[in-house]
Design a protein around this motif. Structure first.
Motif, PDB file in Angstrom:
ATOM      1  N   ASN A 114      31.503  54.529  71.468  1.00  0.00           N
ATOM      2  CA  ASN A 114      32.385  55.165  70.492  1.00  0.00           C
ATOM      3  C   ASN A 114      33.829  54.732  70.684  1.00  0.00           C
ATOM      4  N   MET A 143      34.139  51.271  69.292  1.00  0.00           N
ATOM      5  CA  MET A 143      34.161  51.300  67.833  1.00  0.00           C
ATOM      6  C   MET A 143      35.519  51.766  67.319  1.00  0.00           C
ATOM      7  N   GLU A 144      36.121  52.709  68.024  1.00  0.00           N
ATOM      8  CA  GLU A 144      37.449  53.176  67.637  1.00  0.00           C
ATOM      9  C   GLU A 144      38.469  52.041  67.743  1.00  0.00           C
ATOM     10  N   GLN A 145      38.329  51.220  68.777  1.00  0.00           N
ATOM     11  CA  GLN A 145      39.212  50.061  68.912  1.00  0.00           C
ATOM     12  C   GLN A 145      39.042  49.108  67.737  1.00  0.00           C
ATOM     13  N   TYR A 146      37.792  48.832  67.366  1.00  0.00           N
ATOM     14  CA  TYR A 146      37.530  47.908  66.266  1.00  0.00           C
ATOM     15  C   TYR A 146      38.056  48.460  64.937  1.00  0.00           C
ATOM     16  N   MET A 147      38.005  49.775  64.772  1.00  0.00           N
ATOM     17  CA  MET A 147      38.434  50.364  63.505  1.00  0.00           C
ATOM     18  C   MET A 147      39.949  50.498  63.397  1.00  0.00           C
ATOM     19  N   THR A 148      40.657  50.403  64.516  1.00  0.00           N
ATOM     20  CA  THR A 148      42.105  50.589  64.490  1.00  0.00           C
ATOM     21  C   THR A 148      42.885  49.343  64.879  1.00  0.00           C
ATOM     22  N   TYR A 200      44.287  44.119  61.869  1.00  0.00           N
ATOM     23  CA  TYR A 200      43.350  43.490  60.953  1.00  0.00           C
ATOM     24  C   TYR A 200      43.303  41.974  61.159  1.00  0.00           C
ATOM     25  N   SER A 232      33.880  40.772  71.921  1.00  0.00           N
ATOM     26  CA  SER A 232      32.523  41.262  71.631  1.00  0.00           C
ATOM     27  C   SER A 232      31.578  41.148  72.823  1.00  0.00           C
ATOM     28  N   LEU A 267      30.598  54.256  52.435  1.00  0.00           N
ATOM     29  CA  LEU A 267      29.989  54.594  53.713  1.00  0.00           C
ATOM     30  C   LEU A 267      28.801  55.518  53.490  1.00  0.00           C
ATOM     31  N   ASN A 290      33.390  60.445  51.140  1.00  0.00           N
ATOM     32  CA  ASN A 290      33.869  59.112  50.774  1.00  0.00           C
ATOM     33  C   ASN A 290      35.182  59.197  50.003  1.00  0.00           C
TER      34      ASN A 290
END
Length: 632
Positions: free
Chosen positions: A132, A135-140, A143, A156, A465, A472
């Motif tokens: 988790n 995933m938080e790192q990837y989402m924030t 870009y 990765s 999503l 959404n």
């Protein structure tokens, strides 16, 4: 290739990690600045475990219960042999001894098995918590980092650590839990053999050291080539995903593309073969050292036991017991050495994962704020841009000013740089050269989160999503204003569809999680995205990047005209390849080849003998042709 530089790293400027981390050495230094030793990684891993008294107690009890099992096997052999050699040996005594052994064995086995199974899910939960955070790192994270394949190969590597429960983080937890019993067994058996001769125990310790060092060498060799392996794995996963994606099923069959995908796998398979041949070669080169150390235990044990028998120092029963003890001890220390080697190998990847979890992957900095309230003005001043790692200029010395409250349309052929311009305005990227100003303030000096909060954006590519329709639209699962959700769906033209669903705005989307999930069409997904942009409060500028590309021309123009009323009081930027749909805008800017070639109102641009007039005329002929065919 034009040199891409990040903004000056003075106080008040945001970093530009998308550019900074292009350099391999800087990336390694930034992501892996700390050298994690095995004790440091284990300390990090067991920080939450040691706070849970139940898990600690279970680990100790498991170690004792599982650890005495081999010793029971050794002693029962000696007892049974001694009983059989007695003149007055009776079946009852043998059965009693065997029964006591069986009961003790069953009890210890039951306790250890129950504890192992009961706490298996506990370590799985820790792995999911780690995942988790990743995933938080990837989402924030910035870009622009997604444009850097080398960064992705490095970052990765967490997949190697967290994707299953047999290796990586969870595998290490399970192995250490089990090794408690192995350690107790090794200590008890080693202590027994020390009473006979310390040389057997010392040869066992030597084997553990040799085996560990050999396996550490192999593990480090593999770890050093992890990016090569991850690069091949990432590409293989992408190809596998595309080949099995339902969206491409029609193309696969109609255009016979399966063979092309199979060809694409061949170089990846060769890359895998090359890497694993190198790994196997290293293992073969060092395997003889492990074998020699293992043989040494057998030789020492044989010599010690042979000398004891020759000197009549042990009875037959004791000899059988010691022979059993040596055999079990050899197996136990071999298992213990393998466990140590496994922990060393896997924790290197855990260390990499910790680096990614702890890294600051957001371009921090920026001390200024956007002044005023209400709609904002946007100015691009001599802006040039190419994507990180690319030498293709997308925008070149572009100047554009959008006054506060203006409704501006950005048009142009595909590849003109329209979407890239949106990414620069919204702060997803920073320009290679020049400045983006918001209300006169350089965006590079404004915190990223504040920039994001200014804009409501509908991008060209829309994918909902697997949440409810309300979630959404609200982009949240708490504090949802249901009335506002419905109003936004009405404004976006989707309420008529949603209101007829059995669960309304509480209907789940997609069939990924719920079997009764709603699957919308491409145009309906775009309307959903428009509703989400309208729902967001505090928006000071709306950007619509081809938001109606999946709609027909009449539906698109209708929605744009409704926007004209909805977005009063906000700055708005509309992007569309259909020129007729943007006539309501205050100004139209035509982009071609990364440059502004024309700008003005729709009527003004039609009077000019330029690209806009030619494009509009060509599109008008197309739509008139469609209308004629429909009438016929």
């Amino acid at each position: 290739m034009q040199t891409q530089t990040s903004p000056k790293q003075n106080i008040g400027y945001r970093r530009n990690l998308a550019v900074e981390l292009l350099d391999k050495d800087k990336r390694k230094q930034y992501l892996h600045a700390k050298k994690h030793g095995l004790p440091d990684i284990l300390k990090y891993m067991y920080r939450p475990v040691l706070k849970d008294c139940k898990v600690v107690a279970a680990s100790i009890v498991y170690a004792l219960a599982a650890g005495v099992l081999p010793l029971l096997s050794v002693f029962i052999v000696e007892i049974l042999v001694r009983l059989l050699m007695q003149n007055d040996a009776s079946p009852e005594r043998l059965i009693t001894a065997a029964g006591i052994y069986a009961a003790a064995f069953f009890l210890c086995t039951a306790i250890s098995a129950q504890l192992k199974n009961r706490f298996y899910s506990y370590f799985m939960r820790l792995r999911i918590l780690f995942m988790n955070r990743i995933m938080e790192q990837y989402m924030t994270m910035d870009y622009g980092l997604f444009e850097n394949p080398s960064f992705l190969d490095d970052a990765s590597i967490w997949q190697r650590c967290l994707y299953n429960n047999a290796n990586g983080l969870e595998g290490t937890y399970h192995r250490i839990f089990e090794m408690g019993g192995t350690l107790v067994s090794a200590v008890l058996l080693g202590g027994l053999l020390i009473l006979v001769s310390p040389w057997i125990a010392l040869s066992g310790i030597l084997f553990v050291i040799v085996f560990y060092l050999v396996q550490k060498n192999i593990a480090v060799y593999k770890h050093e080539r992890r990016e090569e392996l991850q690069r091949a794995a990432r590409r293989s996963q992408w190809l596998s995903g595309e080949a099995s994606d339902f969206r491409y099923g029609k193309d696969m069959r109609l255009f016979k593309m399966a063979g092309r995908f199979e060809q694409a796998f061949h170089p990846l398979i060769r890359a895998y073969e090359k890497l694993y041949k190198a790994f196997t070669r290293r293992e073969l080169q060092l395997s003889f050292i492990e074998s020699a150390a293992l043989i040494l235990i057998d030789i020492v044990s044989f010599l010690v036991l042979a000398s004891k028998v020759h000197a009549n120092a042990v009875s037959i029963a004791e000899f059988v017991m010691l022979l059993t003890a040596v055999t079990v001890f050899t197996q136990t220390i071999q298992l213990f050495a393998q466990g140590l080697a496994f922990i060393k190998s896997e924790t290197m990847y855990v260390g990499d994962t910790i680096d990614i979890m702890e890294a600051d992957l957001v371009s921090t900095g920026g001390e200024n704020h956007v002044p005023g309230s209400g709609p904002v003005s946007i100015e691009l001043r001599d802006v040039s841009f190419h994507y990180p790692g690319s030498d293709t200029i997308v925008l070149e010395h572009l100047n554009l000013y959008i006054p506060a409250g203006e409704k501006c349309a950005l048009v142009g052929v595909n590849g003109a740089g329209k979407t890239t311009l949106v990414k620069l305005i919204t702060g997803l990227y920073q320009p290679t050269e020049g400045q983006v100003l918001i209300n006169g303030v350089d965006a590079a000096t404004i915190p990223q989160e504040e920039i994001f909060s200014l804009f409501g954006v509908v991008f060209q590519e829309v994918q909902p999503l697997a949440l409810t329709i309300a979630e959404n639209v609200a982009a949240s699962d708490t504090g949802i204003d249901r009335d506002r959700v419905i109003e936004c769906l009405k404004q976006a033209g989707l309420w008529e569809k949603v209101s007829k669903l059995p669960k309304g705005i509480d209907s789940p989307m997609l069939k990924v999680i719920q079997d009764d999930g709603v699957v919308l069409s491409g145009g309906e997904n775009q309307k959903l995205s428009i509703a989400r942009a309208l729902y967001r409060e505090g928006t000071r500028m709306m950007i619509m990047d081809e938001p109606t590309a999946a709609l027909d021309a009449l539906a698109e123009e209708k929605i744009y005209r409704e926007f004209d009323e909805i977005l009063s009081g906000k700055t708005a930027l509309f992007i569309s390849h259909r020129l007729a749909s943007t006539r309501f805008c205050d100004r139209i800017v035509l982009l071609d080849g990364g440059r502004i070639v024309q700008q003005g109102t729709h009527e003004e641009l039609l009077k000019e003998d330029g690209l806009y007039q030619k494009m509009f005329t060509a599109q008008s002929k197309y739509y008139r042709s469609e209308e004629g065919e429909a009438t016929a």
